[in-house]
Enzyme design. Structure first.
Site, PDB file in Angstrom:
ATOM      1  N   HIS A 150       0.817  -1.221   0.000  1.00 56.78           N
ATOM      2  CA  HIS A 150       0.000   0.000   0.000  1.00 56.78           C
ATOM      3  C   HIS A 150       0.849   1.268   0.000  1.00 56.78           C
ATOM      4  O   HIS A 150       0.332   2.349  -0.248  1.00 56.78           O
ATOM      5  CB  HIS A 150      -0.933  -0.002   1.213  1.00 56.78           C
ATOM      6  CG  HIS A 150      -2.034  -1.013   1.091  1.00 56.78           C
ATOM      7  ND1 HIS A 150      -3.322  -0.686   0.742  1.00 56.78           N
ATOM      8  CD2 HIS A 150      -2.029  -2.362   1.228  1.00 56.78           C
ATOM      9  CE1 HIS A 150      -4.068  -1.779   0.689  1.00 56.78           C
ATOM     10  NE2 HIS A 150      -3.309  -2.805   0.985  1.00 56.78           N
ATOM     11  N   ASP A 358       3.291   9.502  -0.995  1.00 57.74           N
ATOM     12  CA  ASP A 358       2.149   8.656  -0.650  1.00 57.74           C
ATOM     13  C   ASP A 358       2.022   7.544  -1.681  1.00 57.74           C
ATOM     14  O   ASP A 358       2.233   7.780  -2.872  1.00 57.74           O
ATOM     15  CB  ASP A 358       0.851   9.498  -0.673  1.00 57.74           C
ATOM     16  CG  ASP A 358      -0.081   9.154   0.483  1.00 57.74           C
ATOM     17  OD1 ASP A 358      -0.139   7.977   0.865  1.00 57.74           O
ATOM     18  OD2 ASP A 358      -0.752  10.078   0.987  1.00 57.74           O
TER      19      ASP A 358
END
Ligand code: ADQ
Length: 458
Positions: A150, A358
């Site tokens: 992730h 991110d």
């Protein structure tokens, strides 16, 4: 399987992209979600507790206090997390933490193995559980095992800072499928596993190792778009949303929603907002910035420090610019439930999503999904978020460039309705194409196909 499981009765207010994605992916087809329940205990954990809620069975276990400190706060969040986010100033390594990381992975594997049925498919999530496939194979598990990362996969030169990076690369090569959010992550991974030191485990162009059918590919995570839209519309009438709207007094709302994490670029973002008010004084008293950021990982010093820094910054900005009837920035150190957040997004003129790094960033996607297509707000998005690859209709900024972000916010505030509608429509199309169902089915199809090839080769 993930480190942390959001249990049905654990409260709906937990913030975290992995939990949101995994829950949405499990809801349609059902399955068992295995992992830590969030409790720490003195001794060793017993067998998993099983709770069923609709199509999902939650199989959760406690974590011993030492494991929480060394495996979770230590190796996972102070070695791997900073490395994956290219933030080496926060990186630290301790061999005992890595040993505990491996021990917890082996323990989770032993606890999961007896629950498995022959036709099960195992999908392991995130950096806490990289060694899981090798541990499960060691425990005799033969079912397909896939892994999804992730967070970003760092460039090999950054990865090399971690003394045990080769062990982790080898562990990743034990999966049938390894998935990433973006092409950039996949490229870095391929480069890392083709490095000379990995020796005989050199990858071919597809990222597979000769002799094994491991497949590496890109599976960008998405949303249940209809659900977000529905929540945004339905919750608008709710009392707390109405109260927020009343307090705007017709001003343009700028909104930020993040876990309180140094990777989210909050300090830089507050500075950029201050710069907006300095450089574009016409915005004073015409905009209101609400930043929602609940504390996470409170066991780590740097995470408690950010909270203090942000409070000081918000105090300084309000002290400098506030008027009798205007508070420039409201910083709320708490979580909200999803429907309320979606309704807030819909009311906002600007969504500020400016992480310094991110993996994807689901808030950026939720902001777009929640908008009214006839009069949408504008997303100001960091180029260093994985989401920037898909959300090209956002105003893209470099989060370190304080003046650049201020310019970006101003551009967003001044954008014509026609342009907002057209940018939003393009991005909504992309969100529908790469939604949560697409994420799950693409990954599962790749995993089943890879497993069949492996079975055929053996
Ligand atoms: P996160 O770092 O947690 O996820 P993100 O993708 O933005 O980041 O997901 C956060 C989720 O938590 C969103 O669904 C958001 O709505 C929710 N949330 C955030 N703040 C909240 C608050 N104050 N109250 C309630 N809910 C809140 C990790 C990676 C990301 C990746 C995801 C999914 O770091 O890059 O996108 O996993 O793969």
């Amino acid at each position: 399987m993930s480190n942390r499981v959001a249990r049905p009765k654990g409260g709906a207010k937990s913030a975290g992209g992995l939990a949101v994605g995994v829950l949405a992916a499990l809801q349609e087809h059902g399955g068992v979600w295995f992992g830590w329940n969030g409790n720490t205990i003195r001794g060793e954990p017993g067998d998993p507790t099983l709770e069923t809620d609709g199509p999902i069975t939650y199989a959760t276990i406690d974590l011993n206090a030492r494991a929480y400190e060394l495996y979770y706060n230590g190796f996972s969040n102070q070695a791997l997390w900073p490395i994956c986010h290219y933030l080496l100033g926060f990186f630290r390594y301790d061999r005992r933490e890595f040993d505990e990381y491996r021990r917890v992975n082996a323990l989770f594997a032993r606890k999961l193995a007896p629950l498995l049925k022959p036709d099960d498919v195992i999908w392991v999530h995130d950096y806490h559980l990289i060694p899981m496939a090798s541990e499960l194979r060691r425990a005799g598990v033969t079912q397909p095992i896939g892994f999804f990362l992730h967070v970003p996969f760092p460039d090999v030169e950054v990865l090399r800072v971690l003394p045990v990076y080769q062990q982790l690369l080898r562990a990743l090569c034990s999966y049938d499928v390894v998935g990433f959010h973006t092409q950039r992550d996949l490229r870095s991974f391929r480069e890392a596993i083709t490095e000379r030191e990995i020796g005989s485990e050199r990858a071919d162009r597809r990222g597979s190792r000769p002799g094994t059918p491991m497949v590496a590919d890109v599976f960008p995570i998405g949303l249940d778009v209809d659900d977000c839209q529905h929540q945004a519309q339905e919750t608008g009438e709710q009392e707390n949303v109405q109260r927020m709207v009343r307090h705007l007094h017709g001003r343009d709302l700028i909104i930020g929603v993040d876990r309180l994490d140094y990777s989210k670029g909050l300090e830089e973002r507050f500075n950029a907002y201050e710069r907006l008010l300095e450089n574009y004084p016409a915005n004073r008293n015409h905009v209101s910035y609400i930043q929602i950021a609940p504390t996470t990982r409170s066991g780590i010093r740097q995470y408690t420090e950010i909270r203090e820094t942000l409070e000081q910054q918000a105090g300084r900005i309000n002290g400098r610019f506030a008027d009798i009837d205007w508070v420039p920035i409201r910083y709320l150190n708490r979580a909200f439930d999803r429907p309320t957040l979606m309704a807030f997004f819909r009311e906002a003129s600007v969504g500020l999503v400016t992480p310094v790094r991110d993996g994807m960033n689901l808030v950026a996607k939720e902001f777009i999904a929640a908008q009214d297509p006839d009069d949408p707000g504008v997303l100001v998005l960091s180029r260093l978020a994985g989401a920037a690859d898909e959300l090209t209709g956002a105003v893209l900024v470099n989060p370190y460039d304080i003046d650049g972000v201020a310019d970006g916010i101003h551009t967003a505030l001044s954008m014509s309705r026609e342009e907002r509608v057209s940018r939003h429509a393009d991005m909504l199309r992309m969100l529908r194409e790469n939604d949560i169902t697409a994420w799950r089915t693409r990954f599962m199809n790749a995993l089943l196909a890879a497993h069949e090839r492996r079975a055929a080769a053996n």
